[in-house]
Design a protein around this motif. Sequence first.
Motif, PDB file in Angstrom:
ATOM      1  N   ALA A 164      34.428   6.412  10.603  1.00 10.98           N
ATOM      2  CA  ALA A 164      35.154   5.992  11.794  1.00 10.98           C
ATOM      3  C   ALA A 164      36.617   5.774  11.475  1.00 10.98           C
ATOM      4  N   GLY A 165      37.445   5.867  12.524  1.00 11.34           N
ATOM      5  CA  GLY A 165      38.869   5.597  12.417  1.00 11.34           C
ATOM      6  C   GLY A 165      39.327   4.802  13.620  1.00 11.34           C
ATOM      7  N   ALA A 166      40.268   3.872  13.416  1.00  9.57           N
ATOM      8  CA  ALA A 166      40.723   3.015  14.507  1.00  9.57           C
ATOM      9  C   ALA A 166      42.240   2.884  14.486  1.00  9.57           C
ATOM     10  N   ASN A 167      42.808   2.737  15.665  1.00 13.36           N
ATOM     11  CA  ASN A 167      44.250   2.522  15.816  1.00 13.36           C
ATOM     12  C   ASN A 167      44.465   1.693  17.070  1.00 13.36           C
ATOM     13  N   THR A 168      45.545   0.939  17.106  1.00 11.09           N
ATOM     14  CA  THR A 168      45.844   0.103  18.263  1.00 11.09           C
ATOM     15  C   THR A 168      47.275   0.321  18.723  1.00 11.09           C
ATOM     16  N   GLY A 169      47.494   0.177  20.016  1.00 10.22           N
ATOM     17  CA  GLY A 169      48.825   0.361  20.581  1.00 10.22           C
ATOM     18  C   GLY A 169      48.742   0.635  22.069  1.00 10.22           C
ATOM     19  N   GLU A 170      49.857   1.001  22.656  1.00  3.75           N
ATOM     20  CA  GLU A 170      49.921   1.211  24.094  1.00  3.75           C
ATOM     21  C   GLU A 170      49.463   2.611  24.472  1.00  3.75           C
ATOM     22  N   VAL A 171      48.616   2.674  25.508  1.00  2.00           N
ATOM     23  CA  VAL A 171      48.121   3.950  26.014  1.00  2.00           C
ATOM     24  C   VAL A 171      48.316   3.974  27.527  1.00  2.00           C
ATOM     25  N   LEU A 172      48.143   5.145  28.092  1.00  2.00           N
ATOM     26  CA  LEU A 172      48.072   5.283  29.541  1.00  2.00           C
ATOM     27  C   LEU A 172      46.602   5.270  29.909  1.00  2.00           C
ATOM     28  N   TRP A 173      46.199   4.276  30.705  1.00  2.00           N
ATOM     29  CA  TRP A 173      44.784   4.111  31.058  1.00  2.00           C
ATOM     30  C   TRP A 173      44.603   4.345  32.552  1.00  2.00           C
ATOM     31  N   GLY A 174      43.676   5.216  32.877  1.00  2.00           N
ATOM     32  CA  GLY A 174      43.386   5.460  34.282  1.00  2.00           C
ATOM     33  C   GLY A 174      42.767   6.824  34.467  1.00  2.00           C
ATOM     34  N   GLY A 175      42.469   7.164  35.736  1.00  2.00           N
ATOM     35  CA  GLY A 175      41.882   8.455  36.046  1.00  2.00           C
ATOM     36  C   GLY A 175      42.941   9.536  36.189  1.00  2.00           C
ATOM     37  N   GLY A 203      41.637  12.410  39.778  1.00  2.00           N
ATOM     38  CA  GLY A 203      40.469  11.852  40.450  1.00  2.00           C
ATOM     39  C   GLY A 203      39.276  11.633  39.549  1.00  2.00           C
ATOM     40  N   ASP A 204      39.412  11.967  38.256  1.00  2.00           N
ATOM     41  CA  ASP A 204      38.298  11.777  37.325  1.00  2.00           C
ATOM     42  C   ASP A 204      38.222  10.305  36.923  1.00  2.00           C
ATOM     43  N   ARG A 205      37.169   9.955  36.161  1.00  2.00           N
ATOM     44  CA  ARG A 205      37.017   8.570  35.722  1.00  2.00           C
ATOM     45  C   ARG A 205      38.135   8.206  34.751  1.00  2.00           C
ATOM     46  N   ALA A 206      38.303   6.894  34.532  1.00  2.00           N
ATOM     47  CA  ALA A 206      39.391   6.405  33.691  1.00  2.00           C
ATOM     48  C   ALA A 206      39.201   6.824  32.241  1.00  2.00           C
ATOM     49  N   THR A 207      40.331   7.104  31.574  1.00  2.00           N
ATOM     50  CA  THR A 207      40.328   7.447  30.157  1.00  2.00           C
ATOM     51  C   THR A 207      41.634   6.984  29.548  1.00  2.00           C
ATOM     52  N   ALA A 208      41.700   6.946  28.232  1.00  2.00           N
ATOM     53  CA  ALA A 208      42.918   6.556  27.520  1.00  2.00           C
ATOM     54  C   ALA A 208      43.583   7.802  26.960  1.00  2.00           C
ATOM     55  N   THR A 209      44.888   7.912  27.144  1.00  2.00           N
ATOM     56  CA  THR A 209      45.636   9.041  26.607  1.00  2.00           C
ATOM     57  C   THR A 209      46.910   8.536  25.949  1.00  2.00           C
ATOM     58  N   GLY A 210      47.412   9.303  24.984  1.00  2.00           N
ATOM     59  CA  GLY A 210      48.649   8.941  24.308  1.00  2.00           C
ATOM     60  C   GLY A 210      48.534   9.130  22.814  1.00  2.00           C
ATOM     61  N   ASP A 211      49.622   8.880  22.111  1.00  2.00           N
ATOM     62  CA  ASP A 211      49.683   9.093  20.672  1.00  2.00           C
ATOM     63  C   ASP A 211      48.731   8.179  19.914  1.00  2.00           C
ATOM     64  N   VAL A 212      48.504   6.980  20.447  1.00  2.00           N
ATOM     65  CA  VAL A 212      47.588   6.048  19.790  1.00  2.00           C
ATOM     66  C   VAL A 212      46.209   6.683  19.628  1.00  2.00           C
ATOM     67  N   VAL A 213      45.768   7.394  20.655  1.00  2.00           N
ATOM     68  CA  VAL A 213      44.462   8.051  20.622  1.00  2.00           C
ATOM     69  C   VAL A 213      44.460   9.154  19.563  1.00  2.00           C
ATOM     70  N   ASN A 214      45.521   9.954  19.525  1.00  2.00           N
ATOM     71  CA  ASN A 214      45.579  11.056  18.564  1.00  2.00           C
ATOM     72  C   ASN A 214      45.529  10.556  17.128  1.00  2.00           C
ATOM     73  N   VAL A 215      46.263   9.461  16.855  1.00  2.00           N
ATOM     74  CA  VAL A 215      46.276   8.915  15.494  1.00  2.00           C
ATOM     75  C   VAL A 215      44.896   8.391  15.115  1.00  2.00           C
ATOM     76  N   ALA A 216      44.229   7.717  16.034  1.00  2.00           N
ATOM     77  CA  ALA A 216      42.887   7.213  15.737  1.00  2.00           C
ATOM     78  C   ALA A 216      41.947   8.353  15.363  1.00  2.00           C
ATOM     79  N   ARG A 217      42.054   9.480  16.078  1.00  2.00           N
ATOM     80  CA  ARG A 217      41.199  10.638  15.778  1.00  2.00           C
ATOM     81  C   ARG A 217      41.518  11.189  14.392  1.00  2.00           C
ATOM     82  N   ARG A 218      42.798  11.286  14.054  1.00  2.00           N
ATOM     83  CA  ARG A 218      43.193  11.815  12.741  1.00  2.00           C
ATOM     84  C   ARG A 218      42.745  10.887  11.610  1.00  2.00           C
ATOM     85  N   VAL A 219      42.814   9.582  11.845  1.00  2.00           N
ATOM     86  CA  VAL A 219      42.371   8.631  10.819  1.00  2.00           C
ATOM     87  C   VAL A 219      40.880   8.802  10.563  1.00  2.00           C
ATOM     88  N   MET A 220      40.110   8.987  11.620  1.00  2.00           N
ATOM     89  CA  MET A 220      38.680   9.223  11.442  1.00  2.00           C
ATOM     90  C   MET A 220      38.434  10.487  10.618  1.00  2.00           C
TER      91      MET A 220
END
Length: 720
Positions: A99-110, A113-130
Amino acid sequence: MAQERRVVCVVFAQALGLTELPEAERAAATDALFLRFRGVVERHGGTVDKFIGDVAMSVFGAPVSRGNDEARAMRAALEMRGEARAFSEERGLALDCRAGANTGEVLWGGIGGDRATATGDVVNVARRVMEAAAPGEILATAAVEERTRRDIAWSGTEQLKLRGREQPVDVFTASRPAEPGTVSAPPQGPMVGRAAELAALLASPSAFFVVEGSAGSGKSRLLAEYRRAVRERDPRAFVATGRAVEGAPAPLGPFADVLRSAAGTSDPAALAGWLASELGDVPGAPDARFAADALLASTGVAPAGSRAAELSADRVEAEARAAWARWLRARAQAAPVALCLEDLQEADEGTPGLMAHLARELAGERVAIVGATRPGPAEVAGYRRLVLGDLGQAETVAIAAAALGRRPGPRLTAFLREQAGGHPFYVAELARWLDASGHTPGDPAELAGAPARLPDGLHGLLVARLDAEPEEEKEALKGASVVGRAFWVPVVTETLGRDVARPIEEARARGLVTAGGPAPLAGDPELAFAHALLRDAAYALLPRRERARLHAAAAAALDAREAAAGRRAVELAARHHEAAGHPGTAARRWLRAADLAFREQSMAESLACAREAARAGGGPEAHAQAASCLMALSRFPEALEETVLAAVPEAPPEVRTRALMTRASTLERTARYAEAADAATQAYEAAPTGVLRAEAVWNQGNAFFRLDRLQEAQEAYDRA
């Protein structure tokens, strides 16, 4: 939904080995494992964002922030690894998790019209750390590590060159929760006036203490500082916290708390597998799985196929105590062990017995056990008692300065001493109340005239603090106080008839509410009042009629959770039925809990519930249940006393018959064969027709056989 910018902690967890499975097996295994992952994430207050192949992405801090999202996220990551390994063992697979984890500011929402999700660089870094993590490794960025130093044990750091980023990223390796049983904020301000007690606790790596003090005297703070000091001495140390919870006689509750948190799961099968691997095989000792089954049985847990179910209760206790010592000794071989057991005044009768056993068995080992209790409980053999008294004037000044953010002047100090004595919690709360009400201007802070009205003692002070909260939060806390010191938001919601998630979260942000123990109730995360006195103050605000109404509603909410939460829900419901003024219903629920515990070979818990049923008016049936438990525990004199109370003429025939059969069996086990034969004969005469009558006459035959009255024995066997 509208998009928001939110600070969240993102965790990517990959189930390694799934893609190696045959296609026909892969889909079912992936679905089953990810269902477990979802349960872990949601228990820790997170949201599953999406599943991508063999990867689960979860977000902590959206749509709701809980104030300690990074700690929750890391505990969830560690638990997902445990779930993957347990799942692999159960199915005979070769799976693991990274697993990999990162924290920071993201854009949260749909989006679109799709369901809410988190997007932004914080997400990309967490994936790379994993992706950079080795199998079984849990990595997180420096920002996550910085916010969880008191909650997670970190074992190493390195710089990674992540794909798509020019600058290297500092990452840390998470090894385990640093403080099982709680996720709490660091203590505020320095600890005052307990240096001698702390030095005593730290004097030896082999230490056994009970810290005694009234509510608010600083017991929890002292233990928190002790844990911090142990970790500073040796970062590898196994430091764990367990707490006894009021209202339910959970067997070995504080120790069970420690075990579940160390394992990262409360699932019986996963616990058994994890514990067996921890115990290992020891020459001359029972095999690891048998020892694990016995240990878990002592906490009221019975995994499917448990071999402990075949043992008598006294044999389970002996094997379990040996297994507890074996587990802690194995841990101590790798690093020092320090267990902190809080609220021992609420513990079951087995907890001090196990504490005393461990003090005898582990003396001289690198194992320390420190308990905390209010005045009253008896001494625990092998433990030194530290009594926390009131503090002096210098300490009063220091506590007030920490609470006010500036030094108190002479008049204010004198006032605090007069009103609060040397009680540290009261000093701090009174100083905060005076400051918030405008009575301490200046620097140093001075008392600007005595208040026209002072709260009546510490209780009144806490009521004044609650009165200062927004009305919605105050009402939610009053509802939570009905449930208890520990509570669950869905139960409070059903009790009050309105959603309390937001006001409870606001109260948590203000430090009035904290995370509770690691074991959820039917999947609902447990919360707790930050202090027992806060709960008492909120409860005192409710009129008696309103208390009864709300206790009845809480009982109904808990009754509905029996199928999912088992006997813990039944025990809690029983207390609420009684508080609602329905002792008959309470007695029936206690008997139900006693029966459930008896079936799972948790005799000590069954006995405790039976005695509660008797106290609530359960009559002969409660005494009969208690007698059965006492006989199973080999406490024969007490069992015989209970059978006298159970086998009264007015008892229902079935209850009277079973009580007399228990009496006969108990007398037989103590070699009082003639009396056993008399009791067996009475049981036969009292028995209604059917299976119970057949059991009674068979017992009669056994008693005659013991007396060498073979002809009568054979006649009884023939009748059976």
